[in-house]
Design an enzyme around this catalytic site. Structure first.
Site, PDB file in Angstrom:
ATOM      1  N   TYR A  57       0.978  -1.221  -0.018  1.00 38.68           N
ATOM      2  CA  TYR A  57       0.085  -0.021   0.000  1.00 38.68           C
ATOM      3  C   TYR A  57       0.937   1.174   0.131  1.00 38.68           C
ATOM      4  CZ  TYR A  57      -3.507  -3.604   1.242  1.00 38.68           C
ATOM      5  OH  TYR A  57      -4.552  -4.317   1.405  1.00 38.68           O
ATOM      6  N   HIS A 123       0.142 -11.936   0.699  1.00 35.40           N
ATOM      7  CA  HIS A 123      -0.730 -11.360  -0.066  1.00 35.40           C
ATOM      8  C   HIS A 123      -1.542 -11.901  -1.265  1.00 35.40           C
ATOM      9  CE1 HIS A 123      -1.668  -6.534  -0.261  1.00 35.40           C
ATOM     10  NE2 HIS A 123      -2.846  -7.263  -0.607  1.00 35.40           N
ATOM     11  N   PRO A 203     -15.432  -5.174   2.443  1.00 31.90           N
ATOM     12  CA  PRO A 203     -16.608  -5.505   3.012  1.00 31.90           C
ATOM     13  C   PRO A 203     -17.725  -4.833   2.567  1.00 31.90           C
ATOM     14  CG  PRO A 203     -15.489  -4.588   4.714  1.00 31.90           C
ATOM     15  CD  PRO A 203     -14.539  -4.574   3.565  1.00 31.90           C
ATOM     16  N   LEU A 204     -17.469  -3.539   1.983  1.00 33.22           N
ATOM     17  CA  LEU A 204     -18.397  -2.594   1.520  1.00 33.22           C
ATOM     18  C   LEU A 204     -18.452  -2.326   0.020  1.00 33.22           C
ATOM     19  CD1 LEU A 204     -17.579   0.494   4.060  1.00 33.22           C
ATOM     20  CD2 LEU A 204     -19.618  -1.156   4.228  1.00 33.22           C
ATOM     21  N   GLY A 205     -17.929  -3.448  -0.396  1.00 36.58           N
ATOM     22  CA  GLY A 205     -17.809  -3.611  -2.095  1.00 36.58           C
ATOM     23  C   GLY A 205     -17.094  -2.357  -2.736  1.00 36.58           C
ATOM     24  N   ARG A 206     -16.134  -1.891  -1.892  1.00 34.28           N
ATOM     25  CA  ARG A 206     -15.147  -0.948  -2.368  1.00 34.28           C
ATOM     26  C   ARG A 206     -16.045   0.244  -2.571  1.00 34.28           C
ATOM     27  NH1 ARG A 206     -10.216  -3.302  -4.144  1.00 34.28           N
ATOM     28  NH2 ARG A 206     -10.225  -5.318  -4.935  1.00 34.28           N
ATOM     29  N   PHE A 208     -19.399   0.494  -3.258  1.00 37.46           N
ATOM     30  CA  PHE A 208     -20.428   0.459  -3.856  1.00 37.46           C
ATOM     31  C   PHE A 208     -21.751   0.008  -3.001  1.00 37.46           C
ATOM     32  CE2 PHE A 208     -23.920  -1.398  -6.423  1.00 37.46           C
ATOM     33  CZ  PHE A 208     -23.829  -0.569  -7.548  1.00 37.46           C
TER      34      PHE A 208
END
Ligand SMILES: NC(=O)c1ccc[n+]([C@@H]2O[C@H](COP(=O)([O-])OP(=O)(O)OC[C@H]3O[C@@H](n4cnc5c(N)ncnc54)[C@H](OP(=O)(O)O)[C@@H]3O)[C@@H](O)[C@H]2O)c1
Length: 327
Positions: A57, A123, A203-206, A208
């Protein structure tokens, strides 16, 4: 905040962790350094103990940021980081050569300003290196006290089983959410059998599944989501049905779609710990509020039935990146 145990590893963490990737990488221009430090401190103050980063990252800058922000609270936190790319750069390709793993561990320790990594994930599986050698290298790092626990990410059940036989795997970190349910086919059953915790990423669909993204949204040209078929305008239009479902449940539960998406994950297994990411304090608070939402068996069945009617459009990864998962 309540805690959860990641499988049989003995590793106990807040039931929601913080995904830190977006503070340095992937989703367009990053926020100011001072604000990133403030956000990390706010998460600590609100009881988050699991912080997720990776050499990749930035590369490197996200670990440096966490090192700076979290050093004062180090002992009560669980810091998870990852190895497995050439020069830390996912664009170049995978590299889990034992020498590389050792080098990354030493460099990550310096950047994180710590003398141990709580959870060291591979990873992506490197097909060139036997997974037993990877597990054996992490085992050595554990015996040297530099690493506490071993994790894998987007690995196949075959690789998980082989690695686990050499060095018990504490957690698997793979994508899982209402719009990506592949882990239900065999991964989750295997984790349950072996006593391995599950840390769903994105978990938030990136973003969406929160309802903040529509077919009309335009992403910055550096935003990784531009390359994902699931984020094409057509796919976003088609997939809005999932956001509508989450919004309907959210209205009934006096929550938000993001909170329902997270509460749904928390309700799947007691050893699941999602790591939503955000760069904004008000969203951090919103997301952490998900722990107060308990979905009943009836509500979960209602979601199941409605979700089964929705066909999600668009691959989650472009072809090149898809080749790296499930190895
Ligand atoms: N192992 C792997 O290969 C892998 C891959 C991807 C991610 N991860 C890890 O998983 C973590 C989380 O995944 P992710 O960041 O990809 O996706 P995510 O948590 O599903 O979503 C993050 C996105 O949602 C937005 N967001 C967050 N909360 C929101 C809310 N309440 N309302 C509206 N929008 C909201 C964020 O934007 P704002 O910043 O503007 O709020 C950000 O763009 C990462 O940080 C990383 O640590 C691991």
């Amino acid at each position: 905040m309540k805690t959860r145990k990641l499988g049989n590893s003995g590793l106990e963490v807040s039931e929601l962790g913080l995904g830190c990737m977006g503070l340095s990488f992937a989703y367009g221009p990053t926020i100011d350094h001072k604000d990133a430090i403030k956000l990390l401190h706010a998460a600590v103050e609100r009881g988050v103990t699991l912080f997720d980063t990776a050499e990749a990252y930035g590369p490197f800058t996200n670990e440096e940021l966490l090192g700076e922000a979290l050093a004062p609270f180090r002992q009560r936190l669980v810091i998870a980081t990852k190895f497995g790319f050439q020069n830390g750069d996912p664009i170049i390709g995978v590299d889990s050569h034992p020498d590389t793993i050792r080098k990354v561990a030493e460099e990550s320790l310096k950047r994180l300003k710590t003398d141990y990594i709580d959870l060291f994930y591979q990873h992506r599986v490197d097909p060139k290196i036997p997974i037993e050698d990877v597990a054996g290298t992490v085992k050595d790092l554990i015996s040297e006290g530099k690493v506490k626990h071993f994790g894998m990410s987007e690995a196949s059940v075959q690789s998980i089983r082989k690695a686990h036989a050499v060095q018990p795997v504490a957690a698997l970190q793979s994508e899982y959410s209402l719009w990506w349910r592949e882990p239900e086919q065999e991964i989750i059953l295997t984790l349950e059998e072996l006593g391995i915790g599950f840390v769903p990423f994105s978990p938030l669909g990136r973003g969406f599944l929160t309802g903040a993204i529509t077919e009309n949204t335009t992403f910055d040209k550096t935003d990784f989501r531009n390359s994902l078929p699931r984020f094409s305008a057509d796919a976003r239009k088609a997939n809005q049905a999932m956001v509508d479902l989450l919004s309907n449940i959210a209205r009934e539960k006096q929550g938000t779609p993001a909170q329902i998406a997270l509460a749904w994950l928390l309700a799947q297994k007691p050893w699941i710990v999602p790591i939503p990411g955000t760069t904004k304090l008000h969203r951090l608070e919103e997301n952490l509020g998900a722990v107060k939402i308990e979905l009943t068996a009836g509500e979960l069945a209602q979601i199941e039935k409605a979700a089964a009617e929705i066909k999600i459009e668009g691959a989650r990864y472009p072809e090149e990146l898809q080749k790296r998962v499930g190895k």
